[in-house]
Design a protein around this motif. Structure first.
Motif, PDB file in Angstrom:
ATOM      1  N   GLU A 139       0.835  -1.198   0.000  1.00  0.00           N
ATOM      2  CA  GLU A 139       0.000   0.000   0.000  1.00  0.00           C
ATOM      3  C   GLU A 139       0.869   1.247   0.000  1.00  0.00           C
ATOM      4  OE1 GLU A 139      -2.510  -0.377   3.470  1.00  0.00           O
ATOM      5  OE2 GLU A 139      -3.977  -1.547   2.350  1.00  0.00           O
ATOM      6  N   ASP A 140       2.172   1.078  -0.295  1.00  0.00           N
ATOM      7  CA  ASP A 140       3.090   2.206  -0.165  1.00  0.00           C
ATOM      8  C   ASP A 140       4.252   2.094  -1.141  1.00  0.00           C
ATOM      9  OD1 ASP A 140       4.424   4.458   0.826  1.00  0.00           O
ATOM     10  OD2 ASP A 140       5.339   3.348   2.476  1.00  0.00           O
ATOM     11  N   ILE A 141       4.122   2.754  -2.299  1.00  0.00           N
ATOM     12  CA  ILE A 141       5.253   2.879  -3.210  1.00  0.00           C
ATOM     13  C   ILE A 141       6.064   4.076  -2.736  1.00  0.00           C
ATOM     14  CG2 ILE A 141       5.989   3.393  -5.566  1.00  0.00           C
ATOM     15  CD1 ILE A 141       3.542   1.883  -6.578  1.00  0.00           C
ATOM     16  N   ILE A 142       7.302   3.825  -2.397  1.00  0.00           N
ATOM     17  CA  ILE A 142       8.174   4.864  -1.849  1.00  0.00           C
ATOM     18  C   ILE A 142       8.739   5.743  -2.958  1.00  0.00           C
ATOM     19  CG2 ILE A 142      10.305   5.295  -0.554  1.00  0.00           C
ATOM     20  CD1 ILE A 142       9.784   2.545   0.806  1.00  0.00           C
ATOM     21  N   SER A 143       9.246   5.109  -4.015  1.00  0.00           N
ATOM     22  CA  SER A 143       9.819   5.893  -5.109  1.00  0.00           C
ATOM     23  C   SER A 143       9.683   5.171  -6.435  1.00  0.00           C
ATOM     24  CB  SER A 143      11.299   6.212  -4.830  1.00  0.00           C
ATOM     25  OG  SER A 143      12.081   5.052  -4.923  1.00  0.00           O
ATOM     26  N   ILE A 144       9.565   5.992  -7.479  1.00  0.00           N
ATOM     27  CA  ILE A 144       9.512   5.513  -8.858  1.00  0.00           C
ATOM     28  C   ILE A 144      10.503   6.378  -9.627  1.00  0.00           C
ATOM     29  CG2 ILE A 144       8.090   5.213 -10.921  1.00  0.00           C
ATOM     30  CD1 ILE A 144       5.633   5.230  -9.000  1.00  0.00           C
ATOM     31  N   GLN A 145      11.534   5.745 -10.174  1.00  0.00           N
ATOM     32  CA  GLN A 145      12.549   6.506 -10.885  1.00  0.00           C
ATOM     33  C   GLN A 145      12.768   5.925 -12.266  1.00  0.00           C
ATOM     34  OE1 GLN A 145      15.860   6.070  -8.153  1.00  0.00           O
ATOM     35  NE2 GLN A 145      15.474   8.109  -7.298  1.00  0.00           N
ATOM     36  N   GLU A 146      12.712   6.791 -13.263  1.00  0.00           N
ATOM     37  CA  GLU A 146      13.031   6.402 -14.623  1.00  0.00           C
ATOM     38  C   GLU A 146      14.520   6.672 -14.822  1.00  0.00           C
ATOM     39  OE1 GLU A 146      11.503   7.939 -18.831  1.00  0.00           O
ATOM     40  OE2 GLU A 146       9.853   7.304 -17.521  1.00  0.00           O
ATOM     41  N   VAL A 147      15.274   5.619 -15.126  1.00  0.00           N
ATOM     42  CA  VAL A 147      16.728   5.748 -15.257  1.00  0.00           C
ATOM     43  C   VAL A 147      17.171   5.125 -16.582  1.00  0.00           C
ATOM     44  CG1 VAL A 147      17.125   5.733 -12.764  1.00  0.00           C
ATOM     45  CG2 VAL A 147      17.145   3.577 -14.011  1.00  0.00           C
ATOM     46  N   ASP A 148      18.383   5.458 -16.997  1.00  0.00           N
ATOM     47  CA  ASP A 148      18.935   4.857 -18.209  1.00  0.00           C
ATOM     48  C   ASP A 148      19.106   3.363 -18.002  1.00  0.00           C
ATOM     49  OD1 ASP A 148      19.099   7.308 -19.498  1.00  0.00           O
ATOM     50  OD2 ASP A 148      21.162   7.680 -18.849  1.00  0.00           O
ATOM     51  N   GLY A 149      18.804   2.607 -19.031  1.00  0.00           N
ATOM     52  CA  GLY A 149      18.990   1.160 -18.953  1.00  0.00           C
ATOM     53  C   GLY A 149      17.998   0.420 -19.815  1.00  0.00           C
ATOM     54  N   LYS A 150      18.124  -0.877 -19.798  1.00  0.00           N
ATOM     55  CA  LYS A 150      17.266  -1.751 -20.595  1.00  0.00           C
ATOM     56  C   LYS A 150      16.147  -2.293 -19.696  1.00  0.00           C
ATOM     57  CE  LYS A 150      17.464  -5.677 -23.688  1.00  0.00           C
ATOM     58  NZ  LYS A 150      18.298  -6.714 -24.301  1.00  0.00           N
ATOM     59  N   THR A 151      14.905  -2.096 -20.101  1.00  0.00           N
ATOM     60  CA  THR A 151      13.758  -2.568 -19.322  1.00  0.00           C
ATOM     61  C   THR A 151      13.649  -4.087 -19.433  1.00  0.00           C
ATOM     62  OG1 THR A 151      12.549  -0.513 -19.688  1.00  0.00           O
ATOM     63  CG2 THR A 151      11.241  -2.435 -19.094  1.00  0.00           C
ATOM     64  N   PRO A 152      13.601  -4.790 -18.285  1.00  0.00           N
ATOM     65  CA  PRO A 152      13.441  -6.246 -18.335  1.00  0.00           C
ATOM     66  C   PRO A 152      12.020  -6.620 -18.754  1.00  0.00           C
ATOM     67  CG  PRO A 152      13.519  -5.482 -16.053  1.00  0.00           C
ATOM     68  CD  PRO A 152      13.739  -4.286 -16.916  1.00  0.00           C
ATOM     69  N   TRP A 153      11.901  -7.620 -19.642  1.00  0.00           N
ATOM     70  CA  TRP A 153      10.586  -8.048 -20.090  1.00  0.00           C
ATOM     71  C   TRP A 153      10.651  -9.468 -20.649  1.00  0.00           C
ATOM     72  CZ3 TRP A 153       9.244  -8.961 -25.337  1.00  0.00           C
ATOM     73  CH2 TRP A 153      10.241  -8.664 -26.262  1.00  0.00           C
ATOM     74  N   GLN A 154       9.479 -10.024 -20.835  1.00  0.00           N
ATOM     75  CA  GLN A 154       9.343 -11.372 -21.381  1.00  0.00           C
ATOM     76  C   GLN A 154       8.058 -11.409 -22.192  1.00  0.00           C
ATOM     77  OE1 GLN A 154       8.459 -14.362 -18.450  1.00  0.00           O
ATOM     78  NE2 GLN A 154       8.953 -16.045 -19.812  1.00  0.00           N
ATOM     79  N   LYS A 155       8.077 -12.195 -23.262  1.00  0.00           N
ATOM     80  CA  LYS A 155       6.856 -12.352 -24.069  1.00  0.00           C
ATOM     81  C   LYS A 155       5.854 -13.113 -23.335  1.00  0.00           C
ATOM     82  CE  LYS A 155       8.627 -11.931 -28.656  1.00  0.00           C
ATOM     83  NZ  LYS A 155       8.795 -12.498 -29.958  1.00  0.00           N
TER      84      LYS A 155
END
Length: 155
Positions: A139-155
């Motif tokens: 119930e508590d997101i402390i921080s959200i930061q957009e930083v340089d890098g490759k976003t992890p993902w999967q099909k």
């Protein structure tokens, strides 16, 4: 009397679920057949009935299906079936963290294609309770930061 009181306090402290800080990169899974997001009440009830019906054939299920059934029994037990969630790639692996609606509003605009186009990833830190093994709720997101890098993902 004093020892009884201390014993009661110790039990209460150990039985309370403690929040822990989780930090990781937002992980996208493009096809997730187990996602409860957008279920109507009727669909959620059907999922619950389907999971309950697995008890009859539980011994015949593969280990993978048993884990899935057990996981969703816990999701249902904690009334999280219709809650949105995010997935975090942490040092300990990928963690699925269920959220309340208010916290989900903070991240729902994030899109894999936008992040890939900008060569960015999103690092999230939140306080979460582990309700059961591998079942987290925040119930508590402390921080959200957009930083340089490759976003992890999967099909």
């Amino acid at each position: 009397m004093r020892s009884s009181l201390l014993f009661l306090i110790a039990i209460l402290l150990f039985s309370c679920q403690q929040s822990e800080s989780l930090k990781g990169d937002l992980y996208f899974k493009l096809i997730d057949l187990t996602s409860p997001i957008g279920l109507t009440d009727e669909q959620a009830l059907n999922v619950e009935k389907w999971i309950d019906s697995m008890d009859l054939d539980y011994v015949k299920l593969s280990e993978g299906n048993k884990k899935l059934v057990d996981y969703y029994k816990n999701v249902i037990k904690h009334n999280l079936l219709k809650n949105p969630y995010l997935q975090l790639e942490t040092e300990d692996g990928i963690k699925k963290v269920y959220l309340n609606s208010k916290e989900y509003e903070k991240i729902k605009h994030l899109k894999l294609s936008d992040l890939q186009e900008k060569s960015k990833k999103v690092t999230i830190e939140l306080n979460a309770k582990e309700l059961e093994k591998d079942l987290f709720y925040s119930e508590d997101i402390i921080s959200i930061q957009e930083v340089d890098g490759k976003t992890p993902w999967q099909k």
